[in-house]
Write an enzyme that holds these catalytic residues in place. Structure first.
Site, mmCIF file in Angstrom:
data_model
loop_
_atom_site.group_PDB
_atom_site.id
_atom_site.type_symbol
_atom_site.label_atom_id
_atom_site.label_comp_id
_atom_site.label_asym_id
_atom_site.label_seq_id
_atom_site.Cartn_x
_atom_site.Cartn_y
_atom_site.Cartn_z
ATOM 1 N N MET A 169 0.839 -1.190 0.000
ATOM 2 C CA MET A 169 0.000 0.000 0.000
ATOM 3 C C MET A 169 0.881 1.250 0.000
ATOM 4 O O MET A 169 1.943 1.258 0.592
ATOM 5 C CB MET A 169 -0.887 0.017 1.246
ATOM 6 C CG MET A 169 -1.713 -1.228 1.414
ATOM 7 S SD MET A 169 -2.870 -1.438 0.078
ATOM 8 C CE MET A 169 -3.532 -3.036 0.513
ATOM 9 N N ASP A 183 1.219 -7.619 3.731
ATOM 10 C CA ASP A 183 1.276 -6.612 2.670
ATOM 11 C C ASP A 183 2.747 -6.326 2.357
ATOM 12 O O ASP A 183 3.230 -5.210 2.527
ATOM 13 C CB ASP A 183 0.541 -5.347 3.116
ATOM 14 C CG ASP A 183 0.495 -4.290 2.027
ATOM 15 O OD1 ASP A 183 0.809 -4.609 0.871
ATOM 16 O OD2 ASP A 183 0.183 -3.126 2.341
ATOM 17 N N PHE A 184 3.444 -7.380 1.928
ATOM 18 C CA PHE A 184 4.864 -7.258 1.601
ATOM 19 C C PHE A 184 4.999 -6.681 0.194
ATOM 20 O O PHE A 184 4.433 -7.202 -0.768
ATOM 21 C CB PHE A 184 5.559 -8.615 1.657
ATOM 22 C CG PHE A 184 5.771 -9.136 3.055
ATOM 23 C CD1 PHE A 184 5.188 -8.545 4.155
ATOM 24 C CD2 PHE A 184 6.574 -10.245 3.259
ATOM 25 C CE1 PHE A 184 5.382 -9.035 5.439
ATOM 26 C CE2 PHE A 184 6.790 -10.755 4.541
ATOM 27 C CZ PHE A 184 6.188 -10.148 5.624
ATOM 28 N N GLU A 185 5.775 -5.612 0.086
ATOM 29 C CA GLU A 185 5.969 -4.957 -1.195
ATOM 30 C C GLU A 185 7.460 -4.769 -1.458
ATOM 31 O O GLU A 185 8.300 -5.289 -0.720
ATOM 32 C CB GLU A 185 5.227 -3.614 -1.201
ATOM 33 C CG GLU A 185 3.729 -3.760 -0.927
ATOM 34 C CD GLU A 185 2.961 -2.450 -1.000
ATOM 35 O OE1 GLU A 185 3.507 -1.458 -1.523
ATOM 36 O OE2 GLU A 185 1.804 -2.420 -0.531
ATOM 37 N N GLY A 186 7.769 -4.043 -2.509
ATOM 38 C CA GLY A 186 9.163 -3.737 -2.793
ATOM 39 C C GLY A 186 10.008 -4.985 -2.978
ATOM 40 O O GLY A 186 9.724 -5.840 -3.801
#
Length: 384
Positions: free
Chosen positions: A1, A168-171
């Site tokens: 997010m 919500d793991f991103e990058g």
């Protein structure tokens, strides 16, 4: 997010007595309509057949303003507290705190906030700890990091009496090593340790534990075209990296709500690229996880469909919330197409999915900033 859970739960850790203000908040909220009947064996209130899930800015404001948990509209069924973040990208040790008062005027005390969580749960809401976000890189490279993740997540869940966890793991949190080519038997440590950690948390809290995931399309649907470094080793190692996690935990997964925003064009099951912000995009992206697809185009590596009750569509709540905002009418058209396989425009699903669970929004705060259009309009349509 972007910043611009189901059986017996463990007993909660002792809490300080709530302040008078917190008690008043809890009392006022418990006069709300009675939620669905609780499971007589576990005491847990089940989620409804249709759900709205929304992220509540809890540790930061992000320009949209603080929204008190007590003021979250009743349409929201799952409230993701955003975000718990690690002390360092590889430590696994999570920290979670309320937004500083100077950034978020009106932020409650911890006792008041805890009382608000209790009151929301009394109304049948699931309040979940969301981990990661745009700034919270989490790479469980070692067994020690995995164990620290489990221990610290449990501490926060117990401290506030939460219902589960959202990933919500991103990058660069997840990637696939060069020799890790089969989503059914992953070998990359950051993947296998995350699976092990989530299995341990789910086992610790039982079948009522809410487990949700909010990957970007690059980590899921793009896996239809590319998986990890690819055949020649030159592709982005993050492509499709959520697929082994979703697959390994499909027996525990409450809800997958892929972010249908902040996305480039994605190749669909119809052999065409689809652009975000339209009914066509939501129809094509949701149908991929509802129908299943060959990973990296290989029919021998077929990602099986999820049950429709495990799938929701992730959307920006307003144009301020992220790229790819979709007008209400387009979202309704996509929902009706996916659930009935009629009236479709641009993409028609392989079959109707009447059990599609709901919608997710980034975020409750941005929706409140925009007049609660998402909760009001989509809540009404899903209930209808």
């Amino acid at each position: 997010m972007r910043r611009s859970a189901r059986a017996r739960r463990l007993p909660r850790l002792p809490r300080p007595l709530a302040t008078a203000a917190a008690i008043m908040v809890a009392a006022s909220l418990t006069t709300a309509p009675t939620p669905a009947a609780a499971d007589t064996a576990t005491g847990a209130v089940p989620l409804p057949d249709r759900v709205l899930a929304g992220y509540l800015h809890t540790s930061f404001a992000n320009g949209s303003g603080w929204v008190d948990l007590a003021d979250v509209p009743d349409e929201w069924d799952i409230i993701h507290l955003a975000f718990a973040e690690p002390t360092s990208p590889t430590s696994g040790r999570l920290e979670f705190s309320l937004c500083p008062a100077q950034e978020c005027p009106g932020v409650p005390s911890e006792q008041e906030f805890t009382a608000q969580i209790d009151a929301a749960q009394a109304r049948g809401k699931k309040v979940v700890l969301s981990v990661g976000g745009q700034n919270g890189q989490v790479s469980l490279e070692t067994a020690a990091a995995r164990d620290a993740f489990v221990a610290s997540a449990s501490e926060i869940i117990d401290r506030y009496g939460l219902d589960g966890i959202d990933i919500d793991f991103e990058g660069h949190s997840l990637h696939l090593d060069a020799d890790d080519t089969d989503f059914r038997s992953p070998t990359t440590p950051v993947i296998t340790h995350l699976i092990e950690a989530l299995r341990e948390l789910s086992a610790r809290y039982g079948d009522d534990f809410v487990l949700t995931m909010a990957p970007e399309t690059f980590f899921v649907q793009v896996g239809h075209q590319f998986y990890g470094r690819g055949q020649w080793g030159g592709a982005d190692p993050r492509a499709g990296a959520y697929l082994p996690v979703i697959h390994a935990l499909r027996d525990r997964l409450t809800l997958l709500h892929v972010q249908h925003y902040n996305s480039g064009p994605v190749y669909g099951l119809d052999g065409r690229y689809h652009q975000m912000g339209t009914a066509d995009f939501h129809q094509a992206m949701a149908d991929m996880v509802l129908t299943g697809f060959p990973v990296a185009g290989d029919p021998e590596h077929f990602f099986p469909p999820l049950d429709p009750s495990q799938v929701a569509i992730g959307l920006p709540a307003s144009p301020y919330a992220g790229n790819g905002h979709t007008p209400v009418a387009e979202v309704r058209a996509a929902w009706d197409c996916l659930t009935t396989a009629t009236g479709c425009s641009g993409y028609t699903p392989a079959a109707a999915h009447p059990g599609l669970r709901g919608l997710m929004a980034w975020s409750i705060n941005w929706d409140r900033f925009g007049g609660d259009e998402f909760a009001t309009e989509h809540g009404r349509h899903l209930d209808g």
